[in-house]
Design a protein around this motif. Sequence first.
Motif, PDB file in Angstrom:
ATOM      1  N   MET B   1       5.331 -16.776  -5.058  1.00 34.88           N
ATOM      2  CA  MET B   1       4.962 -17.207  -4.002  1.00 34.88           C
ATOM      3  C   MET B   1       3.319 -16.129  -4.207  1.00 34.88           C
ATOM      4  O   MET B   1       2.640 -15.515  -4.766  1.00 34.88           O
ATOM      5  CB  MET B   1       5.172 -16.677  -2.002  1.00 34.88           C
ATOM      6  N   ASP B   2       2.604 -17.216  -3.425  1.00 28.32           N
ATOM      7  CA  ASP B   2       0.850 -17.043  -3.791  1.00 28.32           C
ATOM      8  C   ASP B   2       0.653 -15.507  -3.115  1.00 28.32           C
ATOM      9  O   ASP B   2       0.694 -15.022  -1.874  1.00 28.32           O
ATOM     10  CB  ASP B   2      -0.249 -17.525  -3.409  1.00 28.32           C
ATOM     11  N   GLU B   3       0.116 -14.458  -3.783  1.00 29.23           N
ATOM     12  CA  GLU B   3       0.504 -12.669  -2.930  1.00 29.23           C
ATOM     13  C   GLU B   3      -0.798 -12.875  -1.687  1.00 29.23           C
ATOM     14  O   GLU B   3      -0.936 -12.296  -0.477  1.00 29.23           O
ATOM     15  CB  GLU B   3      -0.541 -11.327  -3.821  1.00 29.23           C
ATOM     16  N   GLN B   4      -1.850 -13.188  -1.255  1.00 22.55           N
ATOM     17  CA  GLN B   4      -3.180 -13.945  -1.232  1.00 22.55           C
ATOM     18  C   GLN B   4      -2.509 -14.559   0.178  1.00 22.55           C
ATOM     19  O   GLN B   4      -2.492 -13.823   1.373  1.00 22.55           O
ATOM     20  CB  GLN B   4      -4.289 -14.861  -1.768  1.00 22.55           C
ATOM     21  N   ALA B   5      -1.947 -15.812   0.110  1.00 20.62           N
ATOM     22  CA  ALA B   5      -1.059 -16.327   1.652  1.00 20.62           C
ATOM     23  C   ALA B   5      -0.270 -15.200   1.644  1.00 20.62           C
ATOM     24  O   ALA B   5      -0.334 -15.262   2.988  1.00 20.62           O
ATOM     25  CB  ALA B   5       0.192 -17.256   0.822  1.00 20.62           C
ATOM     26  N   ILE B   6       0.738 -14.455   1.018  1.00 18.01           N
ATOM     27  CA  ILE B   6       1.319 -13.461   2.082  1.00 18.01           C
ATOM     28  C   ILE B   6       1.114 -12.844   2.693  1.00 18.01           C
ATOM     29  O   ILE B   6       0.968 -11.915   4.056  1.00 18.01           O
ATOM     30  CB  ILE B   6       2.318 -12.737   0.515  1.00 18.01           C
ATOM     31  N   ARG B   7      -0.370 -11.893   1.922  1.00 21.97           N
ATOM     32  CA  ARG B   7      -1.422 -10.701   2.762  1.00 21.97           C
ATOM     33  C   ARG B   7      -1.859 -11.435   3.809  1.00 21.97           C
ATOM     34  O   ARG B   7      -2.066 -10.679   4.991  1.00 21.97           O
ATOM     35  CB  ARG B   7      -2.344 -10.285   1.720  1.00 21.97           C
ATOM     36  N   LEU B   8      -2.158 -12.674   4.417  1.00 23.68           N
ATOM     37  CA  LEU B   8      -2.762 -13.333   5.441  1.00 23.68           C
ATOM     38  C   LEU B   8      -2.047 -13.448   6.804  1.00 23.68           C
ATOM     39  O   LEU B   8      -1.750 -13.017   7.628  1.00 23.68           O
ATOM     40  CB  LEU B   8      -3.217 -15.250   4.798  1.00 23.68           C
ATOM     41  N   GLY B   9      -0.466 -13.775   5.667  1.00 21.28           N
ATOM     42  CA  GLY B   9       0.673 -13.368   6.591  1.00 21.28           C
ATOM     43  C   GLY B   9       0.965 -12.847   7.215  1.00 21.28           C
ATOM     44  O   GLY B   9       1.378 -12.837   9.423  1.00 21.28           O
ATOM     45  N   ILE B  10       0.633 -11.493   6.756  1.00 18.59           N
ATOM     46  CA  ILE B  10       1.374 -10.243   7.291  1.00 18.59           C
ATOM     47  C   ILE B  10       0.339 -10.094   8.007  1.00 18.59           C
ATOM     48  O   ILE B  10       0.002  -9.274   9.403  1.00 18.59           O
ATOM     49  CB  ILE B  10       1.555  -9.180   6.741  1.00 18.59           C
ATOM     50  N   LEU B  91       0.544  -3.531   1.238  1.00 18.75           N
ATOM     51  CA  LEU B  91       1.553  -4.714   0.995  1.00 18.75           C
ATOM     52  C   LEU B  91       1.960  -3.437   0.061  1.00 18.75           C
ATOM     53  O   LEU B  91       1.525  -3.745  -1.675  1.00 18.75           O
ATOM     54  CB  LEU B  91       0.928  -5.389   0.296  1.00 18.75           C
ATOM     55  N   LYS B  92       3.109  -2.765   0.128  1.00 23.67           N
ATOM     56  CA  LYS B  92       3.644  -2.059  -1.369  1.00 23.67           C
ATOM     57  C   LYS B  92       4.669  -2.635  -2.500  1.00 23.67           C
ATOM     58  O   LYS B  92       5.355  -3.137  -3.375  1.00 23.67           O
ATOM     59  CB  LYS B  92       4.447  -1.378  -0.559  1.00 23.67           C
ATOM     60  N   SER B  93       5.638  -4.040  -1.931  1.00 21.15           N
ATOM     61  CA  SER B  93       5.415  -4.793  -2.406  1.00 21.15           C
ATOM     62  C   SER B  93       6.835  -5.915  -1.821  1.00 21.15           C
ATOM     63  O   SER B  93       6.401  -5.911  -0.833  1.00 21.15           O
ATOM     64  CB  SER B  93       7.130  -4.051  -3.213  1.00 21.15           C
ATOM     65  N   ALA B  99       8.778  -8.237   2.810  1.00 21.74           N
ATOM     66  CA  ALA B  99       7.771  -7.558   2.200  1.00 21.74           C
ATOM     67  C   ALA B  99       8.187  -6.122   3.418  1.00 21.74           C
ATOM     68  O   ALA B  99       8.258  -6.477   3.888  1.00 21.74           O
ATOM     69  CB  ALA B  99       6.656  -8.227   2.538  1.00 21.74           C
ATOM     70  N   ILE B 100       7.464  -5.475   1.602  1.00 19.91           N
ATOM     71  CA  ILE B 100       6.906  -3.539   2.257  1.00 19.91           C
ATOM     72  C   ILE B 100       6.074  -3.633   3.461  1.00 19.91           C
ATOM     73  O   ILE B 100       5.168  -3.222   1.723  1.00 19.91           O
ATOM     74  CB  ILE B 100       8.258  -2.720   1.331  1.00 19.91           C
ATOM     75  N   VAL B 101       5.728  -3.304   3.821  1.00 23.15           N
ATOM     76  CA  VAL B 101       3.869  -3.385   4.677  1.00 23.15           C
ATOM     77  C   VAL B 101       4.504  -1.753   5.156  1.00 23.15           C
ATOM     78  O   VAL B 101       5.024  -1.718   5.877  1.00 23.15           O
ATOM     79  CB  VAL B 101       3.597  -4.486   5.465  1.00 23.15           C
ATOM     80  N   HIS B 102       3.071  -1.273   4.713  1.00 23.27           N
ATOM     81  CA  HIS B 102       2.650   0.036   5.831  1.00 23.27           C
ATOM     82  C   HIS B 102       1.469  -0.142   6.374  1.00 23.27           C
ATOM     83  O   HIS B 102       0.917  -1.048   6.312  1.00 23.27           O
ATOM     84  CB  HIS B 102       2.927   1.520   4.681  1.00 23.27           C
ATOM     85  N   SER B 103       1.371   0.529   7.306  1.00 21.80           N
ATOM     86  CA  SER B 103       0.319   1.088   7.936  1.00 21.80           C
ATOM     87  C   SER B 103      -0.231   1.328   8.610  1.00 21.80           C
ATOM     88  O   SER B 103       0.715   2.378   8.938  1.00 21.80           O
ATOM     89  CB  SER B 103      -0.472  -1.049   8.881  1.00 21.80           C
ATOM     90  N   HIS B 104      -1.695   1.659   9.554  1.00 23.19           N
ATOM     91  CA  HIS B 104      -2.092   3.206  10.253  1.00 23.19           C
ATOM     92  C   HIS B 104      -2.329   2.196  11.659  1.00 23.19           C
ATOM     93  O   HIS B 104      -2.612   1.653  11.670  1.00 23.19           O
ATOM     94  CB  HIS B 104      -2.806   4.086   9.809  1.00 23.19           C
ATOM     95  N   PHE B 105      -1.589   3.084  12.671  1.00 18.50           N
ATOM     96  CA  PHE B 105      -2.585   2.615  13.859  1.00 18.50           C
ATOM     97  C   PHE B 105      -2.828   3.598  14.893  1.00 18.50           C
ATOM     98  O   PHE B 105      -2.205   5.154  14.345  1.00 18.50           O
ATOM     99  CB  PHE B 105      -1.320   2.090  14.761  1.00 18.50           C
ATOM    100  N   ILE B 106      -3.870   3.859  15.925  1.00 17.56           N
ATOM    101  CA  ILE B 106      -3.761   4.763  17.102  1.00 17.56           C
ATOM    102  C   ILE B 106      -3.588   3.674  18.321  1.00 17.56           C
ATOM    103  O   ILE B 106      -3.872   1.782  18.294  1.00 17.56           O
ATOM    104  CB  ILE B 106      -5.362   4.782  16.621  1.00 17.56           C
ATOM    105  N   VAL B 107      -3.346   4.110  18.745  1.00 17.44           N
ATOM    106  CA  VAL B 107      -2.936   3.809  20.750  1.00 17.44           C
ATOM    107  C   VAL B 107      -3.836   4.358  21.295  1.00 17.44           C
ATOM    108  O   VAL B 107      -3.167   5.676  22.008  1.00 17.44           O
ATOM    109  CB  VAL B 107      -1.205   3.144  21.228  1.00 17.44           C
ATOM    110  N   ALA B 108      -4.301   3.564  22.839  1.00 17.28           N
ATOM    111  CA  ALA B 108      -5.501   4.578  23.500  1.00 17.28           C
ATOM    112  C   ALA B 108      -4.693   3.783  24.758  1.00 17.28           C
ATOM    113  O   ALA B 108      -3.728   2.458  24.614  1.00 17.28           O
ATOM    114  CB  ALA B 108      -6.545   3.752  24.223  1.00 17.28           C
ATOM    115  N   ARG B 109      -4.415   4.318  25.201  1.00 16.75           N
ATOM    116  CA  ARG B 109      -3.708   4.488  27.040  1.00 16.75           C
ATOM    117  C   ARG B 109      -3.815   4.314  27.865  1.00 16.75           C
ATOM    118  O   ARG B 109      -5.159   5.586  28.129  1.00 16.75           O
ATOM    119  CB  ARG B 109      -2.502   5.741  27.677  1.00 16.75           C
ATOM    120  N   ILE B 110      -4.527   2.814  28.555  1.00 15.93           N
ATOM    121  CA  ILE B 110      -5.502   2.943  30.058  1.00 15.93           C
ATOM    122  C   ILE B 110      -4.878   2.869  31.190  1.00 15.93           C
ATOM    123  O   ILE B 110      -4.377   1.630  31.356  1.00 15.93           O
ATOM    124  CB  ILE B 110      -5.883   1.404  29.401  1.00 15.93           C
TER     125      ILE B 110
END
Lengths: 414, 157
Positions: B1-10, B91-93, B99-110
């Motif tokens: 599969m096209d890696e670019q397409a996978i990245r967009l889908g993720i 995108l790790k693998s 797909a193994i995917v790691h991402s960072h987040f911050i969450v504000a509470r309102i």
Amino acid sequence: MSQYEPHDGPSVSWPSNSISEVPFQVYTDQAQYDREQKCLFQGPTWNYLCLEVELDKPGDFVSTTVGEIAVIAARDTAGDINAFVNRCVHRGNLLCMKRQGNVKKFTCVYHGWTYDLEGQLTGVSFEKGIQNNGGMPPEFRKDEHALRRLRVAVLGGLVFATFSDEVADLEDWLGPDVTRGLLRVMNRTPYILGRNTQILPNNWKLYIENVKDTYHASILHLFLTTFKVNKLTMPGGVYINPDGGNHYTFAKHDYTAEDTEYKDAGMRSESDLQLQDSSVVDSVDEYGDSVSVQILVVFPGMVLQQVRNTIAVRVIRPRGVDKSELEWIHLGFDTDDEAMTERRLRQGNLIGPAGYIAMEDGFVGGFVQRALHYNDDGAGIVMMGGHEADSQPFKTSEASIRGFWKHYRMLMGS
Amino acid sequence: MDEQAIRLGIQELIGEYAECIDEDRLEDWPELFTDPYKYLIISRSNHDAGMRQGVMYAATKGMMLDRVLTIRQANLFEPHGYRHVVGPTRLKSVEDDVAIVHSHFIVARIMHSGETVLFATGRYLDRIDVSTPDYRFKERIVVLDSDQIDTLLAIPL
């Protein structure tokens, strides 16, 4: 009414000798808070430090607090557990900053003074100076200096400590009922499934009162009644020790009990909602006695809970008049198989900061604290079930809250 | 599969997840997961120590639907919402359509009062099913940087 010497300084005055009227200023007054540190946490009480299994090997240590005071628990080379204050005798620096670990000795980062696992001073950097210049005076003797020690006791795999030389041994102080309740839950070797800490915007006593309050659960925690997982008709009771502060309450799980009490009372909880996945409440009778809920409080600030198959120690730590830390230490036992562990984890949704039957306890103390802001005259009413703090065979009572205030007033000397 | 397409889908799935929660479309939130799956909010110290108890856990779609139901009907808490900001996504693998995917987040509470605070920071550790055009989480572990939670955690992160 106190058997202990009152400490200096002002404190909140009570409207009467009763324990069923509680002045609101006990939650807002700084002098009262300061006095609690001396009279309760450093007074004749046993405070939870850690699990015995956290101090498995010689050199294992846990640093924690008793009230506001930093304390270290450590297992020494002889296999004994010691507890001492986490403050270097030299300049008062915090000796140990790690939460947990294993060491041969404790070394202060500031000037390198060292202590053994019993808290005895063993090393002073440059004690003899450099090339005989400087150094400690000849009369200074290391063996005359040690970290302030606490008495230690272990019961059911839980490590407790006290600053008091006078307080009775742990089991006598807990009383036979509460000791039995503690050993009932801690009847196997525990291990830690995980920890969570909530920062509560309220005085620590508002949380402990909430835990001791058997009256609120079926009203505040709508989950119980919405999904009909708890009944007022469940047989249970309250055991309170003679001093009042230590108690436990229990309820048996009775599948056949009718929930007519809710219907008769016309409460808001009537609903036909169903859980899609009942695994959050599917429980086994792991103690073989039909008791599905047991909440036990060790005065002043420790809770041992069994709610179905969730076992947890909770510790409420005061962090100012209007701030507390509530730590949940979720436990499993060495006899658990994977199915039991998964059961505990799924039921874990019931408790903790996101708990279906615990979430409300996180905010309700903060609501009280907010309402008391510059509005703390008068006294709260704690009269449900009478004016005394005696063991009772029913739960629609505030007797165990009164027990807390009985013990509190005795130790605070007011 | 096209890696670019996978990245967009993720990216689309991760964005949709944050939108579901922050725009209070919680009922759509379970639909972003396969069934069965694993959803877990856990502190970094617990996770790093190999401990399994978290703050919120679901292993089936039913458990997730129950969480939404209790938020709507059975739990009481002071009204509030979140704003997620999801940062760098790695995108790790991709193996066997996962797909193994790691991402960072911050969450504000309102809060309903308007008070806005930084409520949580951490990482999403995801396993994402990319076998069909509609990507779905097989697993989302929300690893919180801090052990401490202010007051309570009612709404999933």
